[in-house]
Motif scaffolding. Structure first.
Motif, PDB file in Angstrom:
ATOM      1  N   ALA A  71     -41.329  -7.327 -32.213  1.00 43.33           N
ATOM      2  CA  ALA A  71     -40.841  -7.708 -33.530  1.00 43.33           C
ATOM      3  C   ALA A  71     -40.932  -6.476 -34.426  1.00 43.33           C
ATOM      4  CB  ALA A  71     -41.682  -8.848 -34.102  1.00 43.33           C
ATOM      5  N   PRO A  72     -40.012  -6.324 -35.367  1.00 45.53           N
ATOM      6  CA  PRO A  72     -39.987  -5.082 -36.145  1.00 45.53           C
ATOM      7  C   PRO A  72     -41.087  -4.962 -37.191  1.00 45.53           C
ATOM      8  CG  PRO A  72     -38.289  -6.586 -36.915  1.00 45.53           C
ATOM      9  CD  PRO A  72     -38.897  -7.220 -35.687  1.00 45.53           C
ATOM     10  N   ASP A  73     -41.854  -6.012 -37.436  1.00 42.09           N
ATOM     11  CA  ASP A  73     -42.783  -6.009 -38.562  1.00 42.09           C
ATOM     12  C   ASP A  73     -43.761  -4.844 -38.522  1.00 42.09           C
ATOM     13  OD1 ASP A  73     -41.565  -8.545 -38.161  1.00 42.09           O
ATOM     14  OD2 ASP A  73     -43.021  -9.487 -39.495  1.00 42.09           O
ATOM     15  N   ALA A  74     -44.375  -4.613 -37.355  1.00 46.73           N
ATOM     16  CA  ALA A  74     -45.357  -3.527 -37.268  1.00 46.73           C
ATOM     17  C   ALA A  74     -44.697  -2.180 -37.501  1.00 46.73           C
ATOM     18  CB  ALA A  74     -46.051  -3.556 -35.910  1.00 46.73           C
ATOM     19  N   THR A  75     -43.471  -2.018 -37.033  1.00 45.59           N
ATOM     20  CA  THR A  75     -42.768  -0.755 -37.233  1.00 45.59           C
ATOM     21  C   THR A  75     -42.368  -0.573 -38.693  1.00 45.59           C
ATOM     22  OG1 THR A  75     -41.941  -0.946 -34.967  1.00 45.59           O
ATOM     23  CG2 THR A  75     -40.895   0.707 -36.369  1.00 45.59           C
ATOM     24  N   VAL A  76     -42.070  -1.659 -39.392  1.00 40.40           N
ATOM     25  CA  VAL A  76     -41.801  -1.564 -40.827  1.00 40.40           C
ATOM     26  C   VAL A  76     -43.000  -0.957 -41.544  1.00 40.40           C
ATOM     27  CG1 VAL A  76     -41.466  -2.894 -42.956  1.00 40.40           C
ATOM     28  CG2 VAL A  76     -40.141  -3.470 -40.914  1.00 40.40           C
ATOM     29  N   LEU A  77     -44.190  -1.427 -41.214  1.00 40.25           N
ATOM     30  CA  LEU A  77     -45.395  -0.902 -41.860  1.00 40.25           C
ATOM     31  C   LEU A  77     -45.597   0.569 -41.529  1.00 40.25           C
ATOM     32  CD1 LEU A  77     -47.814  -3.914 -41.266  1.00 40.25           C
ATOM     33  CD2 LEU A  77     -46.480  -3.396 -43.318  1.00 40.25           C
ATOM     34  N   ARG A  78     -45.335   0.949 -40.286  1.00 42.85           N
ATOM     35  CA  ARG A  78     -45.473   2.354 -39.894  1.00 42.85           C
ATOM     36  C   ARG A  78     -44.403   3.213 -40.574  1.00 42.85           C
ATOM     37  NH1 ARG A  78     -45.624   3.292 -33.729  1.00 42.85           N
ATOM     38  NH2 ARG A  78     -46.180   5.382 -34.476  1.00 42.85           N
ATOM     39  N   TYR A  79     -43.208   2.687 -40.692  1.00 51.64           N
ATOM     40  CA  TYR A  79     -42.155   3.431 -41.380  1.00 51.64           C
ATOM     41  C   TYR A  79     -42.540   3.685 -42.836  1.00 51.64           C
ATOM     42  CZ  TYR A  79     -37.806   4.379 -43.836  1.00 51.64           C
ATOM     43  OH  TYR A  79     -36.853   4.940 -44.655  1.00 51.64           O
ATOM     44  N   LEU A  80     -43.064   2.668 -43.510  1.00 54.00           N
ATOM     45  CA  LEU A  80     -43.478   2.857 -44.899  1.00 54.00           C
ATOM     46  C   LEU A  80     -44.615   3.873 -44.996  1.00 54.00           C
ATOM     47  CD1 LEU A  80     -43.333  -0.828 -46.217  1.00 54.00           C
ATOM     48  CD2 LEU A  80     -41.678   1.015 -46.616  1.00 54.00           C
ATOM     49  N   ALA A  81     -45.515   3.871 -44.029  1.00 50.98           N
ATOM     50  CA  ALA A  81     -46.620   4.835 -44.051  1.00 50.98           C
ATOM     51  C   ALA A  81     -46.119   6.262 -43.908  1.00 50.98           C
ATOM     52  CB  ALA A  81     -47.606   4.515 -42.934  1.00 50.98           C
ATOM     53  N   ALA A  82     -44.986   6.454 -43.228  1.00 45.56           N
ATOM     54  CA  ALA A  82     -44.464   7.801 -42.983  1.00 45.56           C
ATOM     55  C   ALA A  82     -43.327   8.190 -43.905  1.00 45.56           C
ATOM     56  CB  ALA A  82     -43.982   7.916 -41.531  1.00 45.56           C
ATOM     57  N   PHE A  83     -42.594   7.212 -44.453  1.00 49.33           N
ATOM     58  CA  PHE A  83     -41.389   7.525 -45.218  1.00 49.33           C
ATOM     59  C   PHE A  83     -41.307   6.796 -46.558  1.00 49.33           C
ATOM     60  CE2 PHE A  83     -40.223   8.267 -40.775  1.00 49.33           C
ATOM     61  CZ  PHE A  83     -39.631   9.512 -40.843  1.00 49.33           C
ATOM     62  N   GLY A  84     -42.268   5.926 -46.863  1.00 53.53           N
ATOM     63  CA  GLY A  84     -42.173   5.113 -48.065  1.00 53.53           C
ATOM     64  C   GLY A  84     -42.470   5.888 -49.332  1.00 53.53           C
ATOM     65  N   PRO A  85     -42.263   5.201 -50.461  1.00 52.84           N
ATOM     66  CA  PRO A  85     -41.688   3.872 -50.658  1.00 52.84           C
ATOM     67  C   PRO A  85     -40.212   3.863 -50.236  1.00 52.84           C
ATOM     68  CG  PRO A  85     -42.861   4.624 -52.627  1.00 52.84           C
ATOM     69  CD  PRO A  85     -42.689   5.818 -51.733  1.00 52.84           C
ATOM     70  N   ALA A  86     -39.742   2.721 -49.739  1.00 48.48           N
ATOM     71  CA  ALA A  86     -38.401   2.710 -49.177  1.00 48.48           C
ATOM     72  C   ALA A  86     -37.775   1.329 -49.288  1.00 48.48           C
ATOM     73  CB  ALA A  86     -38.445   3.153 -47.714  1.00 48.48           C
ATOM     74  N   SER A  87     -36.461   1.325 -49.265  1.00 46.58           N
ATOM     75  CA  SER A  87     -35.704   0.078 -49.298  1.00 46.58           C
ATOM     76  C   SER A  87     -35.440  -0.412 -47.884  1.00 46.58           C
ATOM     77  CB  SER A  87     -34.368   0.294 -50.015  1.00 46.58           C
ATOM     78  OG  SER A  87     -33.527   1.144 -49.244  1.00 46.58           O
ATOM     79  N   VAL A  88     -34.965  -1.634 -47.778  1.00 46.86           N
ATOM     80  CA  VAL A  88     -34.558  -2.162 -46.472  1.00 46.86           C
ATOM     81  C   VAL A  88     -33.476  -1.272 -45.875  1.00 46.86           C
ATOM     82  CG1 VAL A  88     -33.518  -4.104 -45.260  1.00 46.86           C
ATOM     83  CG2 VAL A  88     -35.151  -4.524 -47.125  1.00 46.86           C
ATOM     84  N   LYS A  89     -32.513  -0.883 -46.701  1.00 47.78           N
ATOM     85  CA  LYS A  89     -31.412  -0.044 -46.222  1.00 47.78           C
ATOM     86  C   LYS A  89     -31.910   1.317 -45.753  1.00 47.78           C
ATOM     87  CE  LYS A  89     -26.682   1.300 -47.405  1.00 47.78           C
ATOM     88  NZ  LYS A  89     -25.650   1.306 -48.479  1.00 47.78           N
ATOM     89  N   ASP A  90     -32.948   1.829 -46.424  1.00 45.76           N
ATOM     90  CA  ASP A  90     -33.527   3.109 -45.980  1.00 45.76           C
ATOM     91  C   ASP A  90     -34.011   3.007 -44.538  1.00 45.76           C
ATOM     92  OD1 ASP A  90     -33.184   4.594 -48.337  1.00 45.76           O
ATOM     93  OD2 ASP A  90     -35.057   3.846 -49.193  1.00 45.76           O
ATOM     94  N   MET A  91     -34.788   1.960 -44.241  1.00 43.81           N
ATOM     95  CA  MET A  91     -35.313   1.840 -42.883  1.00 43.81           C
ATOM     96  C   MET A  91     -34.199   1.597 -41.880  1.00 43.81           C
ATOM     97  SD  MET A  91     -38.343  -0.446 -41.210  1.00 43.81           S
ATOM     98  CE  MET A  91     -38.582  -0.350 -39.417  1.00 43.81           C
ATOM     99  N   GLN A  92     -33.205   0.831 -42.278  1.00 38.18           N
ATOM    100  CA  GLN A  92     -32.087   0.586 -41.372  1.00 38.18           C
ATOM    101  C   GLN A  92     -31.362   1.888 -41.055  1.00 38.18           C
ATOM    102  OE1 GLN A  92     -31.087  -4.082 -42.446  1.00 38.18           O
ATOM    103  NE2 GLN A  92     -29.833  -2.491 -43.353  1.00 38.18           N
ATOM    104  N   THR A  93     -31.271   2.781 -42.030  1.00 39.10           N
ATOM    105  CA  THR A  93     -30.664   4.092 -41.795  1.00 39.10           C
ATOM    106  C   THR A  93     -31.506   4.903 -40.823  1.00 39.10           C
ATOM    107  OG1 THR A  93     -29.629   4.137 -43.973  1.00 39.10           O
ATOM    108  CG2 THR A  93     -30.013   6.270 -42.910  1.00 39.10           C
ATOM    109  N   TRP A  94     -32.814   4.887 -41.009  1.00 36.06           N
ATOM    110  CA  TRP A  94     -33.712   5.623 -40.116  1.00 36.06           C
ATOM    111  C   TRP A  94     -33.614   5.120 -38.683  1.00 36.06           C
ATOM    112  CZ3 TRP A  94     -38.028   3.195 -37.735  1.00 36.06           C
ATOM    113  CH2 TRP A  94     -38.831   4.063 -36.983  1.00 36.06           C
ATOM    114  N   ALA A  95     -33.636   3.812 -38.510  1.00 32.83           N
ATOM    115  CA  ALA A  95     -33.706   3.231 -37.172  1.00 32.83           C
ATOM    116  C   ALA A  95     -32.345   3.094 -36.510  1.00 32.83           C
ATOM    117  CB  ALA A  95     -34.372   1.857 -37.240  1.00 32.83           C
ATOM    118  N   GLY A  96     -31.277   3.099 -37.310  1.00 29.86           N
ATOM    119  CA  GLY A  96     -29.969   2.805 -36.753  1.00 29.86           C
ATOM    120  C   GLY A  96     -29.816   1.333 -36.423  1.00 29.86           C
TER     121      GLY A  96
END
Length: 368
Positions: A202-227
């Motif tokens: 499930a993407p939830d844990a990766t969302v938290l890791r993404y915010l730790a490395a790239f946040g603060p961020a929008s939903v669209k930001d993470m979608q851009t990062w992950a494709g």
């Protein structure tokens, strides 16, 4: 815009810049190990061999290229296609979890090659390709030729890409080792690492890791990062445990409650980054690092340039020639900035090219 969004605190561009630089280990060099840094950053863009080394040299205190090269030789980090269908250097653990997470994007990518795959049984192709690369690592040319023998009417390039999309194919060493050469040869992650891939998480844990490395961020930001698409539900599940902000355009930003958000006047030393550094690629809105007047200036066609940060923002490009580090700023640098850039350049050269005599030259200011 919801009432919650309109009442959330606003983070200006410089505040977002400093927060992101801090998460990216670029405000001050970190004492993390190379492996820990690769994990924290969720991988390093690695279209070419050298960028991950330059990325860590800009971020870690005491880094040596051997530190990453030894991890790769010991199969603790690997090179594999993951986010945005591009090659990344990942820890072995992330290789086995992040690749399944982004598999839906690889499945969509196959749609671009539908015509060239007409008549090919993709399940059979995946089985055959796995047998081939696990018998011995294969180059893309060898993989194309072997698959073409099975489906002679298909497009050979499409067949090889289908194998790469359906299977987690890693580049085996010596490819990727510092100071070594080697063509790209592939085998499966499971075979190379000696353990099975994890189920798609499930993407939830990766969302938290993404915010730790790239946040603060929008939903669209993470979608851009992950494709990936459709990550809104994960953010909504996590919302009760997150803080929310908005940028100057009113876009809602999510962040970890205790993540660092330094003051916008926090000093940001110059940094020499490689081409395609994830700092510049992992947000839908890149103005937190790339001033609007410099959009599109860090690449030309399919050619990306190594980039220079000054005061935390993209400020120029650089290259190594046979005898010099050539810095090409986009605008005028002050005397103090030039001195700081020179000092950082000397440090980068001493880290990655010790004993090699390089001059540091400021080229003609790149302007449009």
């Amino acid at each position: 815009m919801t009432k919650t969004t309109t009442s959330a605190p606003v983070l200006g561009v410089r505040a977002l810049n400093r927060a992101t630089l801090d998460r990216q280990l670029l405000l001050r060099r970190s004492t993390l190990s190379a492996k820990a840094a690769v994990g924290h950053l969720l991988g390093l863009q690695a279209q070419n061999v050298k960028p991950p080394y330059y990325a860590l040299a800009a971020r870690l205190d005491g880094f040596t290229p051997e530190a990453l090269s030894e991890l790769m030789a010991d199969r603790e980090v690997v090179r594999i296609v993951t986010m945005r269908s591009t090659i990344h250097t990942h820890t072995a653990e992330d290789c086995l979890t992040l690749r399944p997470l982004v598999q839906p994007a690889r499945d969509r990518e196959l749609g671009n090659f539908r015509k060239g795959l007409e008549g090919a049984d993709l399940d059979r192709l995946a089985v055959l390709a796995r047998e081939l690369v696990e018998a011995e690592p294969r180059t893309m040319k060898q993989l194309r030729e072997a698959l073409l023998a099975e489906w002679p009417d298909a497009d050979p390039q499409a067949l090889a890409i289908a194998a790469r999309c359906r299977l987690p194919l890693v580049q085996v060493t010596p490819r990727g080792l510092w100071g070594r050469s080697g063509q790209v040869a592939l085998t499966t992650a499971e075979h190379w690492l000696g353990r099975p891939a994890e189920p798609g998480p499930a993407p939830d844990a990766t969302v938290l890791r993404y915010l730790a490395a790239f946040g603060p961020a929008s939903v669209k930001d993470m979608q851009t990062w992950a494709g990936l698409t459709r990550l809104r539900d994960a953010f909504e599940r996590l919302r009760p445990g997150l803080r929310t902000f908005r940028d100057e355009n009113g876009v809602e930003l999510f962040d970890l409650p205790d993540a660092p958000r330094p003051a916008e006047d926090t000093p940001a030393p110059p940094r020499f980054l490689p081409e395609f550094d994830n700092l510049l690629l992992s947000h839908a809105d890149r103005t937190r690092v790339v001033p609007k007047e410099y959009w599109g200036r860090s690449w030309q066609g399919n050619q990306a340039y190594c980039t220079l940060l000054v005061d935390g923002f993209l400020a120029g490009v650089w290259k190594l020639t046979a005898d010099a580090l050539v810095v090409e700023p986009f605008g005028r640098l002050t005397k103090a900035q030039r001195e700081d850039v020179t000092a950082e350049g000397e440090r980068m050269l001493a880290t990655l090219h010790p004993g090699t005599p390089y001059d540091i030259r400021f080229g003609t200011v790149v302007s449009r």
